[in-house]
Design a protein around this motif. Structure first.
Motif, mmCIF file in Angstrom:
data_model
loop_
_atom_site.group_PDB
_atom_site.id
_atom_site.type_symbol
_atom_site.label_atom_id
_atom_site.label_comp_id
_atom_site.label_asym_id
_atom_site.label_seq_id
_atom_site.Cartn_x
_atom_site.Cartn_y
_atom_site.Cartn_z
ATOM 1 N N SER A 1 -20.021 33.824 2.055
ATOM 2 C CA SER A 1 -19.925 35.214 2.501
ATOM 3 C C SER A 1 -19.493 35.319 3.958
ATOM 4 C CB SER A 1 -21.267 35.923 2.312
ATOM 5 O OG SER A 1 -21.158 37.271 2.731
ATOM 6 N N ILE A 2 -18.426 36.053 4.166
ATOM 7 C CA ILE A 2 -17.965 36.426 5.510
ATOM 8 C C ILE A 2 -17.613 37.907 5.431
ATOM 9 C CG2 ILE A 2 -16.200 36.099 7.287
ATOM 10 C CD1 ILE A 2 -15.908 33.223 6.321
ATOM 11 N N LEU A 3 -18.120 38.701 6.354
ATOM 12 C CA LEU A 3 -17.913 40.150 6.275
ATOM 13 C C LEU A 3 -17.213 40.655 7.531
ATOM 14 C CD1 LEU A 3 -18.378 42.696 4.587
ATOM 15 C CD2 LEU A 3 -20.569 42.996 5.782
ATOM 16 N N PRO A 4 -15.873 40.641 7.517
ATOM 17 C CA PRO A 4 -15.142 41.221 8.650
ATOM 18 C C PRO A 4 -15.259 42.749 8.637
ATOM 19 C CG PRO A 4 -13.628 40.584 6.923
ATOM 20 C CD PRO A 4 -14.975 40.118 6.483
ATOM 21 N N GLU A 5 -14.918 43.351 9.731
ATOM 22 C CA GLU A 5 -15.095 44.801 9.880
ATOM 23 C C GLU A 5 -14.331 45.582 8.817
ATOM 24 O OE1 GLU A 5 -16.759 48.168 11.131
ATOM 25 O OE2 GLU A 5 -17.238 46.181 11.950
ATOM 26 N N TYR A 6 -13.135 45.093 8.468
ATOM 27 C CA TYR A 6 -12.304 45.857 7.525
ATOM 28 C C TYR A 6 -12.846 45.844 6.103
ATOM 29 C CZ TYR A 6 -10.280 41.185 6.866
ATOM 30 O OH TYR A 6 -10.093 39.846 6.655
ATOM 31 N N LEU A 7 -13.853 45.023 5.825
ATOM 32 C CA LEU A 7 -14.454 45.027 4.499
ATOM 33 C C LEU A 7 -15.809 45.727 4.463
ATOM 34 C CD1 LEU A 7 -13.676 41.412 3.186
ATOM 35 C CD2 LEU A 7 -12.454 43.535 2.692
ATOM 36 N N ARG A 8 -16.287 46.175 5.590
ATOM 37 C CA ARG A 8 -17.590 46.835 5.621
ATOM 38 C C ARG A 8 -17.521 48.171 4.878
ATOM 39 N NH1 ARG A 8 -21.417 44.852 9.075
ATOM 40 N NH2 ARG A 8 -20.694 43.139 10.417
ATOM 41 N N ASN A 9 -18.522 48.444 4.080
ATOM 42 C CA ASN A 9 -18.593 49.718 3.367
ATOM 43 C C ASN A 9 -20.049 49.979 3.016
ATOM 44 O OD1 ASN A 9 -19.037 48.950 0.269
ATOM 45 N ND2 ASN A 9 -17.655 47.422 1.198
ATOM 46 N N ALA A 10 -20.348 51.211 2.681
ATOM 47 C CA ALA A 10 -21.739 51.599 2.468
ATOM 48 C C ALA A 10 -22.374 50.852 1.301
ATOM 49 C CB ALA A 10 -21.816 53.111 2.232
ATOM 50 N N ALA A 11 -21.625 50.656 0.214
ATOM 51 C CA ALA A 11 -22.201 49.989 -0.954
ATOM 52 C C ALA A 11 -22.586 48.545 -0.632
ATOM 53 C CB ALA A 11 -21.213 50.025 -2.118
ATOM 54 N N THR A 12 -21.682 47.835 0.039
ATOM 55 C CA THR A 12 -21.988 46.452 0.413
ATOM 56 C C THR A 12 -23.200 46.387 1.319
ATOM 57 O OG1 THR A 12 -19.708 45.694 0.170
ATOM 58 C CG2 THR A 12 -21.106 44.434 1.667
ATOM 59 N N LEU A 13 -23.235 47.237 2.328
ATOM 60 C CA LEU A 13 -24.334 47.201 3.301
ATOM 61 C C LEU A 13 -25.657 47.630 2.686
ATOM 62 C CD1 LEU A 13 -22.458 48.624 6.427
ATOM 63 C CD2 LEU A 13 -22.981 46.235 5.890
ATOM 64 N N GLY B 1 -26.823 46.512 -0.074
ATOM 65 C CA GLY B 1 -27.401 45.374 -0.766
ATOM 66 C C GLY B 1 -27.664 45.620 -2.240
ATOM 67 N N GLN B 2 -27.176 46.727 -2.780
ATOM 68 C CA GLN B 2 -27.461 47.096 -4.167
ATOM 69 C C GLN B 2 -26.352 46.714 -5.143
ATOM 70 O OE1 GLN B 2 -28.331 51.287 -4.060
ATOM 71 N NE2 GLN B 2 -30.267 51.031 -2.970
ATOM 72 N N VAL B 3 -25.275 46.127 -4.647
ATOM 73 C CA VAL B 3 -24.135 45.812 -5.513
ATOM 74 C C VAL B 3 -23.754 44.342 -5.358
ATOM 75 C CG1 VAL B 3 -23.250 48.169 -5.363
ATOM 76 C CG2 VAL B 3 -22.383 46.418 -3.780
ATOM 77 N N ILE B 4 -23.025 43.865 -6.335
ATOM 78 C CA ILE B 4 -22.419 42.536 -6.252
ATOM 79 C C ILE B 4 -21.003 42.686 -5.727
ATOM 80 C CG2 ILE B 4 -21.433 40.684 -7.673
ATOM 81 C CD1 ILE B 4 -23.898 40.840 -9.437
ATOM 82 N N ASP B 5 -20.677 41.871 -4.735
ATOM 83 C CA ASP B 5 -19.295 41.750 -4.264
ATOM 84 C C ASP B 5 -18.818 40.352 -4.648
ATOM 85 O OD1 ASP B 5 -19.107 44.292 -3.136
ATOM 86 O OD2 ASP B 5 -19.820 43.623 -1.174
ATOM 87 N N TYR B 6 -17.978 40.274 -5.662
ATOM 88 C CA TYR B 6 -17.602 38.965 -6.189
ATOM 89 C C TYR B 6 -16.719 38.166 -5.225
ATOM 90 C CZ TYR B 6 -19.618 39.419 -10.870
ATOM 91 O OH TYR B 6 -20.477 39.513 -11.943
ATOM 92 N N ARG B 7 -16.265 38.777 -4.151
ATOM 93 C CA ARG B 7 -15.542 38.000 -3.129
ATOM 94 C C ARG B 7 -16.424 36.886 -2.586
ATOM 95 N NH1 ARG B 7 -17.040 39.160 2.136
ATOM 96 N NH2 ARG B 7 -18.731 40.667 2.221
ATOM 97 N N ASP B 8 -17.756 37.091 -2.626
ATOM 98 C CA ASP B 8 -18.709 36.094 -2.121
ATOM 99 C C ASP B 8 -19.050 35.027 -3.161
ATOM 100 O OD1 ASP B 8 -18.901 37.544 0.259
ATOM 101 O OD2 ASP B 8 -20.609 38.727 -0.446
#
Length: 472
Positions: free
Chosen positions: A317-329, A331-338
């Protein structure tokens, strides 16, 4: 291309695919072109102006099709199958039409959530432990191939193991898929830290006692046993490593057990084959199988499950600014990029979803059982012929065998078997591959194409037997 033009040409493409699948049996299995022939038939520069799509299809027939080896041909027996089926092709078309880039839940919630449902469905179909499902601490993800899945598992194992990279050790056997060695290179595991465990010469299964001795010696020297790969259905002969005994050794030393069931794992859709999963529920930290091999889902679609997804996410997991969003932050969803090496990802779940819904569990089981019946029948033909030797382990769709070549030393017999293989494959009537046990070259006949029937298996044996007789 306007929607109306797309509709018209799309019908042409679908008709072309349907005609191709219908005509497969009339084509030579393996491409007959010489090196450079396809390239020489194509222009060296791109067109200045756009061309009608009919010309694209015409060149597909004229130039490209002769250079295709037909993996869906009923007499393609060379490698483990790369199944393509109507529902999977349509699912892939829908994925392409939607054009989804599913790196985040936020970039298309349905892409992520369908995938969680489908990998959980598949886990249930294969009777994998509940700990590997997404509603637990673990979960599943669709990768492109088992090679990528093994790399992800190795990175997760390293994250959990900690310690200096130079002290991490990995354990495979000579029968383990080469992707594990490549994963070690990519992950920075020193070549000297990849241990090759002995195999039982009769079965080619990994020897757990040799594994134990290697691990114990490494621990005594201050190494960190990081990952052991156990294979259910090796590429060469479908040998099955003793997962339970290997798992016990991993548990003693804190090592990660990765189970590679890329080919054979999907066979557990049949209850009578679930014995292959012995030890998985108790010990596997990660498990991979490929629906794109034997479960009617066209390439690429490999499913990796983990018992605990946290080490993987910590590693990737690496979270650059351009990928930040409310759903990711939240913690309630899966982001398969990770859960994978690349950032971007296709909507692969659509084709697996289409396949499972079209065939249902019953249809998938009959697909697997039918191929096993054909492999058993072929094995019976080999066993009944005194001039051939059957490799007795063949619980799935692969049969390994060799001619006896009476009077020839082993090296000369091996060279003669390779010469036989080349003559068979050059004929265009079938396509086989080869492997090696501890001494002998073996021919591999893998039943797997959806259109393969009893007549194709018997025809293959006639060609093999007649070609051998002409050479002996």
């Amino acid at each position: 291309m306007t929607p109306d033009e797309f509709r018209r040409h799309g019908r042409q493409v679908v008709d072309w695919i349907a005609d191709y699948l219908e005509s497969l049996e009339s084509r030579p299995v393996r491409s007959q072109v010489r090196p450079g022939e396809v390239r020489a038939a194509l222009p060296s520069a791109p067109p200045e102006r756009g061309e009608p799509y009919e010309q694209v299809l015409a060149d597909l027939d004229r130039v490209l099709l002769p250079g295709i080896t037909h993996w869906q041909h009923p007499s393609f027996f060379a490698y483990f199958p790369a199944n393509a089926s109507g529902p999977a092709i349509l699912g892939d078309l829908l994925s392409s039409g939607l054009g989804v880039q599913g790196m985040l839940w936020a970039t298309s919630p349905a892409c992520t959530e369908l995938e969680t449902v489908v990998v959980d469905w598949l886990a249930r179909l294969l009777d994998l432990p509940a700990a590997l499902r997404t509603d637990s601490a673990g979960g599943g993800v669709i990768q492109d191939t088992a090679s990528s899945a093994s790399l992800v598992a190795l990175l997760a194992a390293g994250s959990r193991a900690g310690g200096e990279l130079a002290r991490r050790t990995v354990y495979t056997s000579s029968q383990t898929h080469s992707s594990l060695e490549k994963a070690c290179r990519i992950a920075g595991i020193a070549p000297g830290n990849l241990r090759v465990v002995d195999v039982d010469p009769r079965t080619l299964a990994l020897d757990p006692e040799h594994l134990r001795s290697l691990v114990s010696a490494d621990v005594a020297q201050g190494a960190v046993p990081t990952l052991v790969c156990a294979t259910i259905g090796t590429t060469g002969t479908t040998a099955i490593d003793p997962v339970r005994r290997i798992g016990e050794i991993c548990r003693e030393h804190g090592g990660w057990l990765h189970v590679d069931a890329a080919y054979a794992g999907v066979s557990a859709v049949c209850p009578e084959l679930r014995w292959i999963n012995d030890g998985v529920a108790d010990y596997a930290d990660s498990y991979v199988t490929n629906p794109h091999k034997w479960l009617l889902t066209n390439f690429d679609c490999s499913v990796l499950w983990l018992r605990d997804r946290r080490p993987m996410i910590e590693a990737l997991s690496i979270l650059p600014e351009y990928l930040r969003n409310a759903a990711t932050l939240s913690g309630q969803v899966i982001d398969y990029r990770d859960w994978q090496i690349p950032l971007g990802r296709r909507f692969r779940a659509l084709k697996l979803w289409s396949v499972i819904r079209w065939y249902g569990a019953e249809g998938l089981r009959e697909h697997i059982r039918g191929h096993i019946r054909l492999a058993d029948e072929f094995a019976g033909l080999v066993a009944a012929d005194e001039e051939f030797v059957l490799w007795e382990h063949h619980p799935f769709g692969l049969v390994c065998f060799r001619p006896r070549w009476p009077g020839l030393p082993i090296q000369d017999a091996n060279e003669a078997t390779i010469a036989l293989l080349e003559r068979l494959n050059d004929s265009g009537e079938l396509y086989l591959s080869h492997t090696k046990d501890t001494e002998h070259v073996l021919l591999r006949l893998a039943v797997g194409a959806p259109s393969t029937g009893r007549e194709h298996v018997h025809a293959a044996w006639r060609v093999i037997r007649d070609t051998y007789a002409a050479m002996a």
